[in-house]
Design an enzyme around this catalytic site. Sequence first.
Site, PDB file in Angstrom:
ATOM      1  N   SER A  51       0.803  -1.224   0.000  1.00 23.19           N
ATOM      2  CA  SER A  51       0.000   0.000   0.000  1.00 23.19           C
ATOM      3  C   SER A  51       0.836   1.275   0.000  1.00 23.19           C
ATOM      4  O   SER A  51       0.324   2.344  -0.324  1.00 23.19           O
ATOM      5  CB  SER A  51      -0.936   0.016   1.212  1.00 23.19           C
ATOM      6  N   ASP A 345      -2.805   8.027   8.179  1.00 24.79           N
ATOM      7  CA  ASP A 345      -3.790   7.202   8.867  1.00 24.79           C
ATOM      8  C   ASP A 345      -3.060   6.268   9.840  1.00 24.79           C
ATOM      9  O   ASP A 345      -1.915   6.530  10.198  1.00 24.79           O
ATOM     10  CB  ASP A 345      -4.664   6.437   7.864  1.00 24.79           C
ATOM     11  N   HIS A 348      -0.131   4.586   7.353  1.00 25.38           N
ATOM     12  CA  HIS A 348       0.551   5.166   6.195  1.00 25.38           C
ATOM     13  C   HIS A 348       1.007   6.614   6.413  1.00 25.38           C
ATOM     14  O   HIS A 348       0.296   7.385   7.049  1.00 25.38           O
ATOM     15  CB  HIS A 348      -0.366   5.111   4.969  1.00 25.38           C
TER      16      HIS A 348
END
Length: 380
Positions: A51, A345, A348
């Site tokens: 991600s 978040d 990340h």
Amino acid sequence: MAASINLIITSSFLCVLLFESGGLCESDVLHIETYAITELDVPGLYIFGDSLVDFGNNNYLDTLARANFPYNGIDFPTGPTGRFCNGKNVADFLAEKVGLPSPPPYLSLVSESKNLSSTNATVTGVSFASGGSGVFNGSEALDPSTISLPEQVDYYSLVYDQLVQQLGLDGTRTHLAKSLFLLVIGSNDLFNYFNIDSKLPAQYTVQQYVDRMVSTLKPLLKQMYGLGARKFVVSGVGVIGCCPAQRKPNNNSECNLEANYGSTTYNDGLKALLNELKLESSDMHYTYFDTYNVMSDLIQRPETYGITEIKEACCGRGNLKADVPCVQWFGADYCPNRKDHLFWDLYHPTESTYNIFASFLYNGSQQVTTPMNVEQLVNI
């Protein structure tokens, strides 16, 4: 294709504190500077990972690990794209620095009855990265519904075949030898090991588990080499124990030291693997980015980088905004100034943090990019 670009370093980066080897001296400081580089020949950027560099492949998968909704992309020109960030991620910034557009997600090229033979988009690069993926696949993966690294490499083999159809064998080899292959992987495998309910610690020590990660990674990198990859940009795992999700259960919101130990153990194995591959193939070149120590310095001296919040996420809800992910419909909210937060978040980094990473990655000293930085790698 040759690119002529102006690179402007907009921030002054002071010495990076390397905890095991001491700090950088003043001569290693990156100062504000404007300079031109001409004829940088980087025809393509091929991205593999999780991600941290996903451009939206997970939008096409039946998985909960998706980010194509608010508040993700709040600072991205086109809004939510599937990037797990408020804006651009490190792969976007790297593409900009070598004069390329951000490559499309692989699954976007083959969706809606399209196929690779109907597009020329693969020439300037493709992103195979998938949020939640790791080195392992199947039942060993953190999220088996995402694209594991072995599957990403298989997809790359299809792109390779398409490039041969477009450019011919010799043209493809020349093209790929000048292209960059970015790899950012390993965090999710480690999260899987250090999860509270994980059964893996009962089966393997940290060293044994990391050794399995590295031994799984080696044939995949050799497969990529066999399919034309020559210039690898490989990121070590960051200080994963200090993300909001890992801090939240601890007293005083301290870092998870066991998870950080897993990061350093994996990074040591990864560096040894890259050196081994280089000894086996002299025409293989690489940049290893020491994400862990750069991130450690951001945490230890945030004011140097204009950061004021290192523990709490910008977007989320609850304790450290890590009780729920950055999902508008779950009642998450976000901070007004994303640039002063290390984390977007619960897992990340923010766009501004990624920009810092990319600047060090591109022209940092050998203490953070070994044996060379990307700028030097490009010019080989």
